[in-house]
Design an enzyme around this catalytic site. Structure first.
Site, PDB file in Angstrom:
ATOM      1  CG  ASP A 344      20.338  34.664 -54.334  1.00  0.00           C
ATOM      2  OD1 ASP A 344      20.211  33.417 -55.155  1.00  0.00           O
ATOM      3  OD2 ASP A 344      20.869  34.922 -54.109  1.00  0.00           O
ATOM      4  CD  GLU A 380      18.228  29.524 -53.765  1.00  0.00           C
ATOM      5  OE1 GLU A 380      19.129  28.984 -54.881  1.00  0.00           O
ATOM      6  OE2 GLU A 380      19.444  30.974 -53.983  1.00  0.00           O
TER       7      GLU A 380
END
Length: 718
Positions: A344, A380
């Site tokens: 993330d 990401e």
């Protein structure tokens, strides 16, 4: 209770069969107390860790074993203006805890300051309200479990949520719904196999907290991007107990998925923690060694650098923070047997000072690590800080969520101008992003939807977000949705609108599966799952975000269509090449290139055609004899050849099939206008097994391509 000296490694609580070694890093601590909690009334026994080596405070307790609850109290300097926040009145979660029991009970005692007067120190004891760590057993019978080890180019990822996928499944026993055991249930596994899924990408399963501000609004942190324990599986997803049982249950889930040939990828949040900014609670690393674990503002270390939008950023420049991350990753691979990670806001981990540096220490360490470098690593590739959008800029070992693929495919199918050239680049693997540094098409994780944003059904049903249920006056969530409601905002009884929406869903699913790279489905898109236009369901642990399994029957045709197109990808290596198209003949003397692009009129695309502002129709020839990939024996792979005809116009287009040099005869395989996915017939003019008639077209024929539709043709051999 008199502790032995123990050892400084490994960090955390380590049970050896006779007792447990406890080790905690803190450079600022004067001394550390270990608190052991009684199972019955919560009474605690305090034990001062007797030894310090290399700033690791440690001790060994004979007879202490699995199920023992514990926490730490760190005695040391408290000077927030200098970034020092030790307070022995706050019970702290071990950063290396392998299990956590009990949620936070929000109380002012959890905070290091007094409400209303942040400059005033709060010395209330937080033990009654803080979660407790648990000593766990390292033993588990993996049997003959074998990791699937699926190559990237054969991978189909299914992004999903342990609770959201299973909590309403009618075939999963009620006690198991919303749990790791529910995820491993045969009914869930069967659905995944039916879709052709080879890997589940689980949204955060590290121990996380439900924010106080959300609970005050009657909501919860559903997504889980609020980590408090990087080693502990989230206790809220445990069916059989939280005194270490969740670790065994998680391992059993992995074992069951591996037995089905499905890999497990974890969505991990190493960029920030649940302790938030300077006004957040003191739950773990803030009270252990705030300077080491967090990025602080250089001029004002009372405050935190925030590249994540969540209040703080982990200090990946500090060697002990890096060690924490790497130890956690290795633990999940070696002990929990997971197959990879999706990071993330990965750009936040790459930050050296104020810039995003692709050669930062974190990536250097991952590159040389013999364990982590061998699993799937997905970035990401953005954060919320300056220069944080880094699609295409990660090191060669990494794959990336391709946000440009998502945006381009959405724009193409909703008919936005000037997208044709970029659309061609995205569906062929985004060589403009990945080829220059030696990466392959599989560096691109292709997706149209994910947990963050509209579901696929909502993408074609709403022009604007509808997040009122989040309690933020619809101000949260992105406004850049690139969606289209097709004439009506939200649900409608209009059959024409609903028909066009379903066609568009088929268009995007088909485009995803025929694109070079690694496809990722968002769970529920195959059944037409809706969140009622909510594009930021991070706090909706309810029917808004949960999978509605009745849709699997209501939209059974969409499920079958998705499974059939995924199977087509699996059967044909032309759609999952490991090398980029060359755009030229493969061997000397070949007339045909490995790929060619045509206008609707059947002539090859020119520069002017690519630059046409309103070009929305294109035909691409994929040469199955032009694949440069090699099989395991070093033999060149060949496949059928295909024509893919895209029409994003709002009107039907007559497409001319390319001349005989490319193929004399073609069979329709996929037609998104009708929803058909047909096998290759033998002979080509007979009906298929289910009674559907095959459709055969010849070179130079004219084929009417309905508005907003895709037609896939397979060249007839012979």
């Amino acid at each position: 209770m008199r502790p032995w000296l123990g050892t400084p490694y490994p960090l955390g609580a380590t049970f050896d069969g006779a007792g447990t070694n406890f080790a905690l890093y803190s450079q600022v601590a004067e001394y550390v107390e270990l608190c052991l909690f009684d199972d019955d009334d919560g009474a605690q026994t305090r034990v001062r860790l007797p030894e310090v080596r290399g700033f690791v405070h440690h001790g060994y307790l004979p007879g202490v074993g699995p199920g023992q609850r514990y926490g730490y109290r760190v005695h040391g300097p408290h000077d927030p203006a200098r970034g020092l926040r030790c307070n022995p009145n706050k019970l702290l979660v071990d950063p290396y805890a392998k299990a956590v029991d009990g949620p936070v009970e929000w109380n002012e005692a959890l905070f290091g300051y007094t409400f209303g007067t942040p400059e005033r120190r709060n010395d209330a004891d937080s033990a009654a309200y803080a979660p407790k760590c648990v000593v766990v057993s390292p033993y588990f019978d993996w049997g003959n479990e074998k990791r699937p080890a699926i190559p990237y180019h054969e991978t189909v990822i299914y992004e999903t949520h342990v609770r959201g996928l299973t909590v309403r499944h009618p075939e999963v026993p009620e006690r198991l719904r919303g749990t790791y055991a529910g995820m491993a249930h045969p009914a869930v596994v069967e659905h995944l196999l039916r879709l052709g899924v080879t890997a589940v990408e689980l949204m955060p399963v590290h121990e996380f907290l439900h924010d106080h501000v959300l609970q005050a609004r009657g909501l919860r942190n559903y997504w889980g991007y609020n980590t408090i324990g990087f080693f502990a599986p989230h206790s809220g997803y445990a069916a059989f107990g939280t005194r270490g049982e969740q670790v065994q249950e998680f391992k059993a889930m992995v074992k069951a998925l591996h037995e089905a040939g499905i890999e497990v990828i974890l969505d991990v949040v190493y960029n920030h923690t649940a302790e938030g900014n300077h006004l957040g609670p003191t739950l773990s690393m803030r009270g252990i060694d705030n300077l080491a674990y967090y990025r602080l503002v250089d001029e004002e270390p009372a405050y935190y650098m925030d590249y994540t939008g969540c209040g703080n950023s982990l200090n990946a420049r500090d060697p002990h923070s890096l060690q924490l991350i790497m130890d956690s990753l290795r633990y999940w691979v070696l002990d929990m047997h997971v197959d990879g990670f999706r990071f993330d806001l990965a750009s936040a981990l790459a930050r050296e000072f104020y810039d995003v540096d692709r050669l930062s220490a974190f990536f250097d360490i991952v590159q040389q690590d013999p364990v982590i470098s061998q699993v799937k690593l997905i970035a990401e590739p953005w954060d919320v800080g300056p220069g944080g959008y880094q699609v295409g800029n990660f090191p060669p070992l990494w794959t990336e969520w391709n946000g440009k693929y998502r945006d381009t495919v959405r724009d193409f199918w909703r008919g936005q101008p000037a997208t044709l050239g970029e659309f061609a680049s995205r569906i062929t693997g985004s060589s403009d992003l990945y080829q220059a540094d030696g990466r392959r098409p599989v560096a691109s994780i292709n997706f149209v939807t994910c947990h963050d944003g509209f579901t696929l059904a909502d993408l074609v049903s709403y022009d604007a977000k509808h997040n009122e249920a989040n309690g933020e006056h619809n101000r949260d969530g992105t406004d850049d949705n690139r969606s289209w409601n097709h004439g009506v905002e939200g649900p409608t009884d209009d059959p024409a609108v609903n028909g066009l929406r379903r066609r568009q869903m088929r268009n995007m699913i088909t485009t995803l599966m025929l694109s070079q790279g690694v496809p990722m489905l968002s769970h529920g898109d195959e059944v037409g799952r809706t969140q009622g236009g909510n594009n930021n369901a991070y706090c909706q642990d309810n029917e808004i975000a949960w999978m509605d399994w009745t849709l699997a029957e209501t939209n059974a045709d969409l499920v079958e269509f998705t499974a059939a197109v995924t199977a087509l990808r699996r059967e044909h290596p032309i759609f999952r090449r490991t090398r980029f198209f060359a755009g030229s003949p493969i061997r000397s003397g070949d007339e045909l290139r490995d790929i060619a692009w045509f206008t609707a009129e059947g002539r090859e695309m020119t520069q002017a055609d690519w630059g046409a502002r309103f070009g929305r129709c294109v035909v691409v020839f994929l040469n199955g004899d032009g694949i440069t990939d090699l099989d395991a024996r070093g033999q060149r792979i060949t496949d059928d050849s295909f024509l893919v005809c895209f029409n994003a116009h709002g009107r039907a287009v007559e497409v001319t099939v390319p001349g005989r040099a490319y193929g004399a005869e073609w069979t329709v395989v996929v037609d998104t206008a009708t929803g058909e996915v047909l096998p290759e017939p033998e002979p080509p003019t007979t009906g298929t097994a289910d009674g559907a008639r095959t459709r055969v077209v010849k070179a130079d024929d004219h084929v009417v391509l309905p508005a907003r539709s895709l037609l896939l043709l397979r060249r007839t051999r012979g």
